[in-house]
Scaffold this motif. Structure first.
Motif, PDB file in Angstrom:
ATOM      1  N   LEU A   1       0.812  -1.196   0.000  1.00 35.93           N
ATOM      2  CA  LEU A   1       0.000   0.000   0.000  1.00 35.93           C
ATOM      3  C   LEU A   1       0.854   1.257   0.000  1.00 35.93           C
ATOM      4  CD1 LEU A   1      -1.006  -1.789   2.906  1.00 35.93           C
ATOM      5  CD2 LEU A   1      -3.092  -0.987   1.859  1.00 35.93           C
ATOM      6  N   ARG A   2       0.211   2.353  -0.353  1.00 32.56           N
ATOM      7  CA  ARG A   2       0.870   3.647  -0.252  1.00 32.56           C
ATOM      8  C   ARG A   2      -0.176   4.707   0.099  1.00 32.56           C
ATOM      9  NH1 ARG A   2       2.307   5.280  -6.577  1.00 32.56           N
ATOM     10  NH2 ARG A   2       0.157   5.311  -7.365  1.00 32.56           N
ATOM     11  N   ILE A   3       0.265   5.714   0.852  1.00 33.69           N
ATOM     12  CA  ILE A   3      -0.590   6.835   1.223  1.00 33.69           C
ATOM     13  C   ILE A   3       0.085   8.104   0.716  1.00 33.69           C
ATOM     14  CG2 ILE A   3      -1.648   8.118   3.125  1.00 33.69           C
ATOM     15  CD1 ILE A   3      -1.579   5.568   4.772  1.00 33.69           C
ATOM     16  N   SER A   4      -0.668   8.905   0.017  1.00 35.25           N
ATOM     17  CA  SER A   4      -0.103  10.073  -0.644  1.00 35.25           C
ATOM     18  C   SER A   4       0.207  11.205   0.335  1.00 35.25           C
ATOM     19  CB  SER A   4      -1.076  10.590  -1.701  1.00 35.25           C
ATOM     20  OG  SER A   4      -2.185  11.237  -1.081  1.00 35.25           O
ATOM     21  N   ARG A   5       0.883  12.216  -0.178  1.00 34.75           N
ATOM     22  CA  ARG A   5       1.022  13.472   0.547  1.00 34.75           C
ATOM     23  C   ARG A   5      -0.340  14.163   0.593  1.00 34.75           C
ATOM     24  NH1 ARG A   5       5.103  13.411  -3.305  1.00 34.75           N
ATOM     25  NH2 ARG A   5       7.206  13.099  -2.472  1.00 34.75           N
ATOM     26  N   SER A   6      -0.417  15.247   1.318  1.00 41.57           N
ATOM     27  CA  SER A   6      -1.673  15.974   1.427  1.00 41.57           C
ATOM     28  C   SER A   6      -2.130  16.538   0.090  1.00 41.57           C
ATOM     29  CB  SER A   6      -1.551  17.106   2.452  1.00 41.57           C
ATOM     30  OG  SER A   6      -0.512  17.999   2.088  1.00 41.57           O
ATOM     31  N   ASP A   7      -1.193  16.727  -0.860  1.00 39.53           N
ATOM     32  CA  ASP A   7      -1.575  17.237  -2.188  1.00 39.53           C
ATOM     33  C   ASP A   7      -1.943  16.114  -3.155  1.00 39.53           C
ATOM     34  OD1 ASP A   7       0.860  16.099  -2.823  1.00 39.53           O
ATOM     35  OD2 ASP A   7       1.795  17.940  -3.559  1.00 39.53           O
ATOM     36  N   GLY A   8      -1.928  14.863  -2.691  1.00 39.65           N
ATOM     37  CA  GLY A   8      -2.326  13.728  -3.515  1.00 39.65           C
ATOM     38  C   GLY A   8      -1.221  13.110  -4.337  1.00 39.65           C
ATOM     39  N   SER A   9       0.009  13.584  -4.209  1.00 44.08           N
ATOM     40  CA  SER A   9       1.104  13.081  -5.036  1.00 44.08           C
ATOM     41  C   SER A   9       1.885  11.981  -4.325  1.00 44.08           C
ATOM     42  CB  SER A   9       2.052  14.224  -5.418  1.00 44.08           C
ATOM     43  OG  SER A   9       2.689  14.748  -4.263  1.00 44.08           O
ATOM     44  N   PHE A  10       2.565  11.156  -5.146  1.00 40.38           N
ATOM     45  CA  PHE A  10       3.399  10.072  -4.637  1.00 40.38           C
ATOM     46  C   PHE A  10       4.856  10.183  -5.067  1.00 40.38           C
ATOM     47  CE2 PHE A  10      -0.859   8.097  -4.928  1.00 40.38           C
ATOM     48  CZ  PHE A  10      -0.997   7.600  -3.644  1.00 40.38           C
ATOM     49  N   TYR A  11       5.103  10.879  -6.166  1.00 35.65           N
ATOM     50  CA  TYR A  11       6.430  10.877  -6.759  1.00 35.65           C
ATOM     51  C   TYR A  11       7.420  11.664  -5.895  1.00 35.65           C
ATOM     52  CZ  TYR A  11       4.727  15.419  -8.400  1.00 35.65           C
ATOM     53  OH  TYR A  11       4.186  16.682  -8.470  1.00 35.65           O
ATOM     54  N   VAL A  12       8.727  11.412  -6.132  1.00 38.12           N
ATOM     55  CA  VAL A  12       9.783  12.067  -5.364  1.00 38.12           C
ATOM     56  C   VAL A  12       9.811  13.552  -5.689  1.00 38.12           C
ATOM     57  CG1 VAL A  12      12.270  12.196  -4.997  1.00 38.12           C
ATOM     58  CG2 VAL A  12      11.164   9.962  -5.244  1.00 38.12           C
ATOM     59  N   ARG A  13       9.829  14.371  -4.632  1.00 35.48           N
ATOM     60  CA  ARG A  13       9.891  15.818  -4.804  1.00 35.48           C
ATOM     61  C   ARG A  13      10.946  16.388  -3.869  1.00 35.48           C
ATOM     62  NH1 ARG A  13       4.065  18.661  -4.967  1.00 35.48           N
ATOM     63  NH2 ARG A  13       5.518  20.394  -5.345  1.00 35.48           N
ATOM     64  N   ASP A  14      11.807  17.228  -4.432  1.00 34.96           N
ATOM     65  CA  ASP A  14      12.859  17.861  -3.643  1.00 34.96           C
ATOM     66  C   ASP A  14      12.518  19.297  -3.257  1.00 34.96           C
ATOM     67  OD1 ASP A  14      14.549  15.611  -3.813  1.00 34.96           O
ATOM     68  OD2 ASP A  14      15.167  16.213  -5.826  1.00 34.96           O
ATOM     69  N   ASP A  15      11.348  19.770  -3.702  1.00 39.40           N
ATOM     70  CA  ASP A  15      11.003  21.174  -3.499  1.00 39.40           C
ATOM     71  C   ASP A  15      10.092  21.402  -2.305  1.00 39.40           C
ATOM     72  OD1 ASP A  15       9.010  19.742  -4.827  1.00 39.40           O
ATOM     73  OD2 ASP A  15       8.099  21.568  -5.642  1.00 39.40           O
ATOM     74  N   LEU A  16       9.875  20.357  -1.497  1.00 37.53           N
ATOM     75  CA  LEU A  16       8.946  20.476  -0.378  1.00 37.53           C
ATOM     76  C   LEU A  16       9.676  20.374   0.952  1.00 37.53           C
ATOM     77  CD1 LEU A  16       6.094  18.108  -1.636  1.00 37.53           C
ATOM     78  CD2 LEU A  16       6.109  20.604  -1.715  1.00 37.53           C
TER      79      LEU A  16
END
Length: 291
Positions: free
Chosen positions: A31-46
């Motif tokens: 399973l996976r649970i998204s970030r609050s913005d609904g995304s799953f992919y790797v982000r370095d800007d947060l």
């Protein structure tokens, strides 16, 4: 699969192993649970805060094939199918399903929602439609027996609403009341529940390296409420303020039902995406299989 006796762990139902039927099959769900913005992919800007972390975990579920053979058979229909997005006409699979809601009153989390799988009436009989496929809509039903488990036994119980033909199922996040026993049937439980958070940049910090159970994470996800926001629990309104609040609540409920009714009349399907207890994060199954 060989039958086995249920063993306890920190994530299992609170009852002892002897109080549960033997486990006849084991299924895993990644399973996976998204970030609050609904995304799953790797982000370095947060910024690396809880709202910006993705959760990845695995559930191992034990099924009670002796106590609830038909429920287990129906569940395995969707667990034994590996979802392959390249197939032109795939079978419905839990490998492409979501957990969609959490009932705050009962603690029942609803999963097994497979996009595109719908019930339909053909020739006077209920069927399941999935893409171009028309599948039999078999009732999930079993005779009551002394082996069946009460929802009050603890958290982590796998259950299904009686006489429902869809693969949607529930998992108890805490011991539930006996009222669920009359409308749902327990047919399994979680044997193992482990996972961890991934930070915004994809790596794990020291505190994220520790395993965190899926049930503990999902209980903290905010859910949608169709009720008027209530005043703080410690607030002590005057008689006049209490009367105003009651009137405002009644007006809110009336307006809500009026606008929902009007939207349905005009065919606004957006209402289907807004319901009580809806999880305000994407909670998805990415892989399922038989162990």
């Amino acid at each position: 699969a060989a039958s086995e006796t249920l063993t306890g762990s920190s994530n299992d139902a609170s009852a002892s192993a002897s109080e549960f039927p033997p486990v006849t099959h084991r299924v895993f769900m990644d399973l996976r649970i998204s970030r609050s913005d609904g995304s799953f992919y790797v982000r370095d800007d947060l910024p690396d805060i809880p709202e910006n972390r993705v959760y990845n975990g695995r559930l191992v579920i034990g099924l009670f094939g002796t106590a609830s053979p038909n429920h287990v058979t129906q569940f395995l229909r969707y667990a034994a199918v590996t979802y392959n997005p390249t197939e032109d006409d795939p079978l419905p699979s839990y490998g492409r399903s979501s957990f969609v809601s959490l009932d705050q009153q009962t603690g029942l989390m609803v999963g097994g929602k497979i996009p595109g799988l719908e019930t339909a009436l053909i020739g006077g009989s209920n069927v399941l439609k999935y893409g171009t496929r028309v599948l039999p809509a078999t009732l999930w039903s079993d005779r009551r027996s002394d082996l069946q488990v009460s929802h009050s036994a603890g958290k982590g119980l796998l259950t299904h609403r009686n006489l429902d033909v869809t693969p949607s199922f529930g998992i108890t996040t805490r011991p539930a009341g006996f009222d669920l026993d009359g409308s749902y049937t327990v047919f399994g439980k979680i044997l193992s529940d482990e996972g961890s958070y991934v930070g915004g940049g994809g790596g794990k910090s020291d505190d994220e390296a520790n395993t965190v159970s899926f049930l503990s994470v999902v209980q903290d996800i905010p859910t949608y409420s169709m009720d008027r926001p209530a005043p703080p629990a410690d607030a002590q309104p005057t008689e006049g303020e209490r009367a105003v609040q009651e009137i405002a609540s009644a007006v809110f409920s009336t307006q809500r039902e009026f606008f929902r009714g009007a939207a349905k009349t005009f065919g606004d399907t957006r209402l289907d995406k807004v319901y009580e207890g809806k999880l305000l994060r994407r909670v998805e199954v990415t892989k399922v299989g038989i162990l």
